[in-house]
Design a protein around this motif. Structure first.
Motif, PDB file in Angstrom:
ATOM      1  N   VAL A 190       0.812  -1.220   0.000  1.00  0.00           N
ATOM      2  CA  VAL A 190       0.000   0.000   0.000  1.00  0.00           C
ATOM      3  C   VAL A 190       0.844   1.269   0.000  1.00  0.00           C
ATOM      4  CG1 VAL A 190      -1.980  -1.143   1.040  1.00  0.00           C
ATOM      5  CG2 VAL A 190      -0.265  -0.085   2.526  1.00  0.00           C
ATOM      6  N   ARG A 191       2.033   1.223   0.573  1.00  0.00           N
ATOM      7  CA  ARG A 191       2.886   2.420   0.607  1.00  0.00           C
ATOM      8  C   ARG A 191       3.399   2.759  -0.784  1.00  0.00           C
ATOM      9  NH1 ARG A 191       7.252   2.225   5.320  1.00  0.00           N
ATOM     10  NH2 ARG A 191       7.565   4.324   4.477  1.00  0.00           N
ATOM     11  N   ALA A 192       3.840   1.745  -1.522  1.00  0.00           N
ATOM     12  CA  ALA A 192       4.301   1.977  -2.891  1.00  0.00           C
ATOM     13  C   ALA A 192       3.144   2.446  -3.766  1.00  0.00           C
ATOM     14  CB  ALA A 192       4.922   0.703  -3.463  1.00  0.00           C
ATOM     15  N   SER A 193       1.967   1.858  -3.548  1.00  0.00           N
ATOM     16  CA  SER A 193       0.791   2.253  -4.311  1.00  0.00           C
ATOM     17  C   SER A 193       0.481   3.733  -4.102  1.00  0.00           C
ATOM     18  CB  SER A 193      -0.413   1.413  -3.894  1.00  0.00           C
ATOM     19  OG  SER A 193      -1.581   1.860  -4.533  1.00  0.00           O
ATOM     20  N   LEU A 194       0.544   4.168  -2.871  1.00  0.00           N
ATOM     21  CA  LEU A 194       0.239   5.565  -2.552  1.00  0.00           C
ATOM     22  C   LEU A 194       1.213   6.520  -3.232  1.00  0.00           C
ATOM     23  CD1 LEU A 194      -1.408   7.652  -1.033  1.00  0.00           C
ATOM     24  CD2 LEU A 194       0.021   7.245   0.980  1.00  0.00           C
ATOM     25  N   ALA A 195       2.490   6.157  -3.280  1.00  0.00           N
ATOM     26  CA  ALA A 195       3.498   7.029  -3.884  1.00  0.00           C
ATOM     27  C   ALA A 195       3.178   7.308  -5.351  1.00  0.00           C
ATOM     28  CB  ALA A 195       4.880   6.395  -3.750  1.00  0.00           C
ATOM     29  N   TYR A 196       2.845   6.265  -6.100  1.00  0.00           N
ATOM     30  CA  TYR A 196       2.567   6.438  -7.530  1.00  0.00           C
ATOM     31  C   TYR A 196       1.183   7.043  -7.768  1.00  0.00           C
ATOM     32  CZ  TYR A 196       6.848   3.969  -8.645  1.00  0.00           C
ATOM     33  OH  TYR A 196       8.171   3.625  -8.756  1.00  0.00           O
ATOM     34  N   ALA A 197       0.213   6.677  -6.952  1.00  0.00           N
ATOM     35  CA  ALA A 197      -1.131   7.240  -7.107  1.00  0.00           C
ATOM     36  C   ALA A 197      -1.121   8.739  -6.817  1.00  0.00           C
ATOM     37  CB  ALA A 197      -2.095   6.521  -6.166  1.00  0.00           C
ATOM     38  N   GLU A 198      -0.352   9.136  -5.815  1.00  0.00           N
ATOM     39  CA  GLU A 198      -0.271  10.553  -5.450  1.00  0.00           C
ATOM     40  C   GLU A 198       0.335  11.373  -6.583  1.00  0.00           C
ATOM     41  OE1 GLU A 198       0.747  12.923  -1.387  1.00  0.00           O
ATOM     42  OE2 GLU A 198       2.229  11.443  -2.054  1.00  0.00           O
ATOM     43  N   ARG A 199       1.365  10.830  -7.209  1.00  0.00           N
ATOM     44  CA  ARG A 199       1.984  11.518  -8.348  1.00  0.00           C
ATOM     45  C   ARG A 199       0.975  11.748  -9.463  1.00  0.00           C
ATOM     46  NH1 ARG A 199       7.647   8.888 -10.266  1.00  0.00           N
ATOM     47  NH2 ARG A 199       8.716   8.791  -8.261  1.00  0.00           N
ATOM     48  N   ALA A 200       0.220  10.690  -9.796  1.00  0.00           N
ATOM     49  CA  ALA A 200      -0.755  10.777 -10.884  1.00  0.00           C
ATOM     50  C   ALA A 200      -1.840  11.794 -10.568  1.00  0.00           C
ATOM     51  CB  ALA A 200      -1.371   9.406 -11.151  1.00  0.00           C
ATOM     52  N   ALA A 201      -2.357  11.761  -9.342  1.00  0.00           N
ATOM     53  CA  ALA A 201      -3.448  12.661  -8.960  1.00  0.00           C
ATOM     54  C   ALA A 201      -2.990  14.118  -8.912  1.00  0.00           C
ATOM     55  CB  ALA A 201      -4.021  12.241  -7.616  1.00  0.00           C
ATOM     56  N   HIS A 202      -1.777  14.367  -8.437  1.00  0.00           N
ATOM     57  CA  HIS A 202      -1.275  15.737  -8.358  1.00  0.00           C
ATOM     58  C   HIS A 202      -0.933  16.291  -9.739  1.00  0.00           C
ATOM     59  CE1 HIS A 202      -0.084  15.522  -3.813  1.00  0.00           C
ATOM     60  NE2 HIS A 202      -1.378  15.406  -4.035  1.00  0.00           N
ATOM     61  N   ALA A 203      -0.433  15.425 -10.621  1.00  0.00           N
ATOM     62  CA  ALA A 203      -0.089  15.879 -11.975  1.00  0.00           C
ATOM     63  C   ALA A 203      -1.336  16.083 -12.835  1.00  0.00           C
ATOM     64  CB  ALA A 203       0.851  14.875 -12.644  1.00  0.00           C
ATOM     65  N   HIS A 204      -2.401  15.311 -12.522  1.00  0.00           N
ATOM     66  CA  HIS A 204      -3.631  15.377 -13.327  1.00  0.00           C
ATOM     67  C   HIS A 204      -4.845  15.455 -12.397  1.00  0.00           C
ATOM     68  CE1 HIS A 204      -1.313  14.288 -16.935  1.00  0.00           C
ATOM     69  NE2 HIS A 204      -0.666  13.465 -16.127  1.00  0.00           N
ATOM     70  N   PRO A 205      -5.046  16.604 -11.749  1.00  0.00           N
ATOM     71  CA  PRO A 205      -6.137  16.724 -10.768  1.00  0.00           C
ATOM     72  C   PRO A 205      -7.531  16.550 -11.346  1.00  0.00           C
ATOM     73  CG  PRO A 205      -5.145  18.864 -11.232  1.00  0.00           C
ATOM     74  CD  PRO A 205      -4.261  17.853 -11.860  1.00  0.00           C
ATOM     75  N   GLU A 206      -7.684  16.689 -12.677  1.00  0.00           N
ATOM     76  CA  GLU A 206      -9.001  16.532 -13.295  1.00  0.00           C
ATOM     77  C   GLU A 206      -9.263  15.088 -13.741  1.00  0.00           C
ATOM     78  OE1 GLU A 206     -11.111  19.059 -13.313  1.00  0.00           O
ATOM     79  OE2 GLU A 206      -9.558  20.238 -12.323  1.00  0.00           O
ATOM     80  N   ASN A 207      -8.275  14.215 -13.600  1.00  0.00           N
ATOM     81  CA  ASN A 207      -8.401  12.827 -14.049  1.00  0.00           C
ATOM     82  C   ASN A 207      -9.121  12.008 -12.972  1.00  0.00           C
ATOM     83  OD1 ASN A 207      -7.860  10.019 -14.582  1.00  0.00           O
ATOM     84  ND2 ASN A 207      -6.217  10.650 -15.955  1.00  0.00           N
ATOM     85  N   ALA A 208     -10.382  11.636 -13.256  1.00  0.00           N
ATOM     86  CA  ALA A 208     -11.186  10.908 -12.268  1.00  0.00           C
ATOM     87  C   ALA A 208     -10.560   9.566 -11.919  1.00  0.00           C
ATOM     88  CB  ALA A 208     -12.600  10.702 -12.802  1.00  0.00           C
ATOM     89  N   GLN A 209     -10.011   8.877 -12.916  1.00  0.00           N
ATOM     90  CA  GLN A 209      -9.401   7.566 -12.684  1.00  0.00           C
ATOM     91  C   GLN A 209      -8.222   7.689 -11.716  1.00  0.00           C
ATOM     92  OE1 GLN A 209      -7.491   5.779 -16.120  1.00  0.00           O
ATOM     93  NE2 GLN A 209      -8.168   3.742 -15.534  1.00  0.00           N
ATOM     94  N   ALA A 210      -7.399   8.713 -11.918  1.00  0.00           N
ATOM     95  CA  ALA A 210      -6.250   8.926 -11.033  1.00  0.00           C
ATOM     96  C   ALA A 210      -6.712   9.214  -9.608  1.00  0.00           C
ATOM     97  CB  ALA A 210      -5.397  10.080 -11.559  1.00  0.00           C
TER      98      ALA A 210
END
Length: 357
Positions: free
Chosen positions: A95-115
């Protein structure tokens, strides 16, 4: 420091040492379309993603992870690679590794619902429930109250924050959208999950008044005054043939139904199951891959695991089983199959370990 390919440097050196009279093809020397570093990174990331998805299809989890990690390192704005890698780590329980990559995606693409959905899931798994709530609520607002997002939120609340929070959200949603059939259906789903059949039936009645084409749970058929066997007669006949072991007849009926109603996920999933029973694993897998995300419940995840299990794709089977467990905790069939799959993975790793000389 990111690794750079030696190829552009080699080409640069060659051009610097070439005679001034050397002639190059127009498509190389033209200054009209210079190759930017960002363009190269984007193209390379796309290639790596393709390799990763092919590896995932074959159950080669380690290889897929390597390709995705390289793609993410190459391009920090590559949303799809970050999302896929975050989901992969989430399914594996890291879960820690998952959070690191998910956070990057969400911050880079705040309008991306999937992220944002993957980011919220990773936050919840890391016990950051309040922050996960805020991410989902913001995604819900940006989606302009998309009904499919409502069901995601209800499931999240019910699983994490608790039934009271889920009911509060549904109450607010109905106050804001009293004329939405999907909002009432979502409320019906929540009541049904709580075992409140009468309240669920009431909510579905309101939904049907607004949209008579909505599908309703079979467990509510009698309360809604519906015939419990009112499903598509072709689908019912296919189910009967499957139950009797006449898979060829069932397949013919389901293929007819799938061709006439290509968006009917129920027929598509049933056809995949019948193909799996006939050991036509590649065809079954292809059909399941095409099932929309919105239709992928724990039963679909379990069927995907069985197809992968029959193909001896242990890593892929494990990923689907972990998803099934997440969607429907405590299911004995999932736990038994997961135990066997993990044993197979451990045996393969032991067999592939280098022997001491």
């Amino acid at each position: 420091m990111k690794k750079l390919s030696l190829l552009p440097l080699t080409l640069l050196a060659a051009c610097a040492s070439a005679p001034e009279t050397a002639e190059f093809p127009e498509r190389i020397t033209s200054a009209d379309a210079p190759i930017e570093a960002s363009d190269w990174a984007e193209a390379r990331s796309e290639v790596l993603r393709t390799f990763a998805f092919r590896a995932l299809e074959k159950g080669l989890i380690e290889e897929a992870r390597g390709y995705l990690q390289e793609a993410c390192d190459l391009d920090e704005r590559d949303a799809q690679s970050h999302i896929t890698l975050a989901r992969l780590y989430l399914a594996e329980g890291d879960v820690r590794a998952s959070l690191a990559y998910a956070e990057r995606a969400a911050h880079a693409h705040p309008e991306n619902a999937q992220a944002n959905l993957v980011y919220a899931a990773a936050l919840a798994e890391n016990n950051h429930v309040e922050k996960a709530n805020r991410v989902l609520e913001n995604t819900w607002k940006r989606s302009e109250n998309d009904p499919s997002m409502a069901r995601v939120l209800i499931t999240h609340y019910a699983a994490g924050a608790g039934s009271d929070v889920a009911h509060a959200f549904v109450k607010q949603m109905l106050l804001e959208r009293p004329a939405s059939a999907n909002a009432w259906a979502a409320a019906g789903d929540l009541f049904l999950a709580d075992g409140a059949l009468d309240e669920s039936a009431d909510a579905y009645r309101r939904a049907l008044e607004l949209d008579s084409s909505l599908k309703t749970p079979r467990s509510l058929a009698s309360r809604l005054g519906q015939d419990a066997t009112s499903e598509d007669p072709v689908l019912r006949a296919a189910a009967k043939a499957e139950k009797e072991g006449d898979y060829a007849a069932s397949e013919r009926l389901l293929r007819f139904l799938h061709s006439s109603k290509p968006k009917d996920s129920e027929a598509q999933i049933a056809l995949a199951r019948v193909l799996w029973r006939q050991n036509r694993l590649a065809e079954a897998d292809q059909l399941l891959e095409a099932v929309p995300e919105s239709a992928k419940n724990w039963q679909v995840a379990l069927l995907e695991a069985k197809v992968a299990f029959s193909s001896k794709k242990w890593e892929k089977a494990r990923g689907s089983l972990l998803l099934s467990r997440q969607l429907r905790p405590g299911l004995r069939a999932t736990e038994l199959l997961l135990t066997h799959v993990q044993k197979q993975i451990a045996e393969e790793k032991a067999a592939n370990m280098p022997k001491d000389l």
